[in-house]
Design an enzyme around this catalytic site. Sequence first.
Site, PDB file in Angstrom:
ATOM      1  N   HIS A  50      28.858  29.152 -27.579  1.00  0.00           N
ATOM      2  CA  HIS A  50      28.408  30.543 -27.767  1.00  0.00           C
ATOM      3  C   HIS A  50      28.446  31.299 -26.441  1.00  0.00           C
ATOM      4  O   HIS A  50      28.949  32.426 -26.356  1.00  0.00           O
ATOM      5  CB  HIS A  50      26.974  30.565 -28.300  1.00  0.00           C
ATOM      6  CG  HIS A  50      26.810  30.038 -29.692  1.00  0.00           C
ATOM      7  ND1 HIS A  50      27.629  30.395 -30.743  1.00  0.00           N
ATOM      8  CD2 HIS A  50      25.889  29.181 -30.223  1.00  0.00           C
ATOM      9  CE1 HIS A  50      27.244  29.778 -31.849  1.00  0.00           C
ATOM     10  NE2 HIS A  50      26.185  29.039 -31.558  1.00  0.00           N
ATOM     11  N   HIS A  85      26.988  22.786 -27.862  1.00  0.00           N
ATOM     12  CA  HIS A  85      26.983  23.815 -28.921  1.00  0.00           C
ATOM     13  C   HIS A  85      26.671  25.188 -28.327  1.00  0.00           C
ATOM     14  O   HIS A  85      27.416  26.152 -28.546  1.00  0.00           O
ATOM     15  CB  HIS A  85      25.954  23.439 -29.988  1.00  0.00           C
ATOM     16  CG  HIS A  85      25.857  24.432 -31.098  1.00  0.00           C
ATOM     17  ND1 HIS A  85      26.498  24.264 -32.308  1.00  0.00           N
ATOM     18  CD2 HIS A  85      25.194  25.616 -31.201  1.00  0.00           C
ATOM     19  CE1 HIS A  85      26.241  25.290 -33.084  1.00  0.00           C
ATOM     20  NE2 HIS A  85      25.444  26.129 -32.442  1.00  0.00           N
ATOM     21  N   GLU A  86      25.593  25.264 -27.569  1.00  0.00           N
ATOM     22  CA  GLU A  86      25.194  26.555 -27.008  1.00  0.00           C
ATOM     23  C   GLU A  86      26.181  27.030 -25.944  1.00  0.00           C
ATOM     24  O   GLU A  86      26.379  28.239 -25.780  1.00  0.00           O
ATOM     25  CB  GLU A  86      23.779  26.462 -26.420  1.00  0.00           C
ATOM     26  CG  GLU A  86      22.698  26.093 -27.430  1.00  0.00           C
ATOM     27  CD  GLU A  86      22.669  27.014 -28.645  1.00  0.00           C
ATOM     28  OE1 GLU A  86      23.082  28.184 -28.512  1.00  0.00           O
ATOM     29  OE2 GLU A  86      22.261  26.541 -29.724  1.00  0.00           O
TER      30      GLU A  86
END
Length: 418
Positions: A25, A21-22
């Site tokens: 980003h 997920h990170e």
Amino acid sequence: MFTPQVIFQIILFFFVLVTIHEWGHFYFAKRAGILVREFAIGFGPKLFSFKRGETRYTLRLLPIGGFVRMAGEDPEIVQIQPGQTIGIRLDGRTVTHLVLDRLENRTDLVIGTVQFIDIEEALRLEIEHDGAVEHYSVHPQAMMVAREKENQIAPLDRQFGSKTVGQRALAIFAGPFMNFVLAFVLFVTVVFLTGVAQNVKIDGVEADSPAQKAGLLAGDIIKQVDNTTIGSSSRPLINLIQASPDKKMQWVVDRAGKEVKLEVTPTNNNGTILVGVRLISDKRSASFGDAISIGWSTMSDAARNILQGFKMLVLGQFKMEDLGGPVKIIQVTGEHASAGLPQYIFWAAIMSLYLGMFNLLPFPALDGSRILFLIFEAIRGKPVDPNRESMVHFIGFAMLMLLMIAVTYNDILQLIRG
């Protein structure tokens, strides 16, 4: 009981879901030219940290998420004002370090009083040293040193807010999107591991049951029941049985290549409708097309169930006991890890999908809320006041933490009560 292997699988489970997920980003922020100051897994005190390139990578104490800290999202590093005494380290006429404190006895610095400084646009510094005003350029990756900590400056074109609405939205949406990608890959992997169901087979027949009395045998493949083709799923068969208590049903089975017709009458045992068979799926190896198709349909079904859960949450159609926090997730993850690799991977896929969808909810502090602010900015033609937006996200984060505490307390109570 949690064996060392299960404990490792639980840790790996959380690490992969949060990291992917990170990373979404992080990757798209870097592509947009945004300075990423920190890539963190977990919250709270640092357990482990190292720096590579412009980014510091950290592992933190509380395994309840992670974050990517981009320049410009929060108030920038300590500001330098005219009249302030600082030390600078030079490479020719270019400033590479701006030192703000502990200047005594430093022989490697030019120390003076700031007359003018712009480290966001012009990247220029004027400093009075030994009675003369010197002019310097500031390197776009110059380091600001204060309290023995170094922070890289962020020129305006390296800050989150300077990028287009599309670039910022992509950097935010990429986190949940990567969870969706991971979920799909994991669902496809499960299909490859478990194979594709071809038909429903009887694995065993209970003694003195309606199935035994009707003449059903282990190994029979169920083809039709009451003129309904059963196919590869046991769900139609179960539905038909539940709708036929004490009624004769016409079954057609394949027994060693021969079609056999039988009459089966389910019994009603205190509201439970039974025929007395154990069912299994007769499977074959999955082709690439099978894996893609079944993986996608499984993911779609799971997404609909998750959305239904969100709807019930919004409408208040739940009890506190229905909610689970970190302790419950760890417990359930351990159970799935103990059940074997396919079950563990399937659970990881479900949770990755859930994490992506949850983060897209338009609730303050979540990615969905940040995207909503960007949509609002695109419509009105100017951004929302950063201080107001930060306050909204802070309040949302505080509410999420309170909810986390409540559900964790509920988890612990349920563990104590057994």
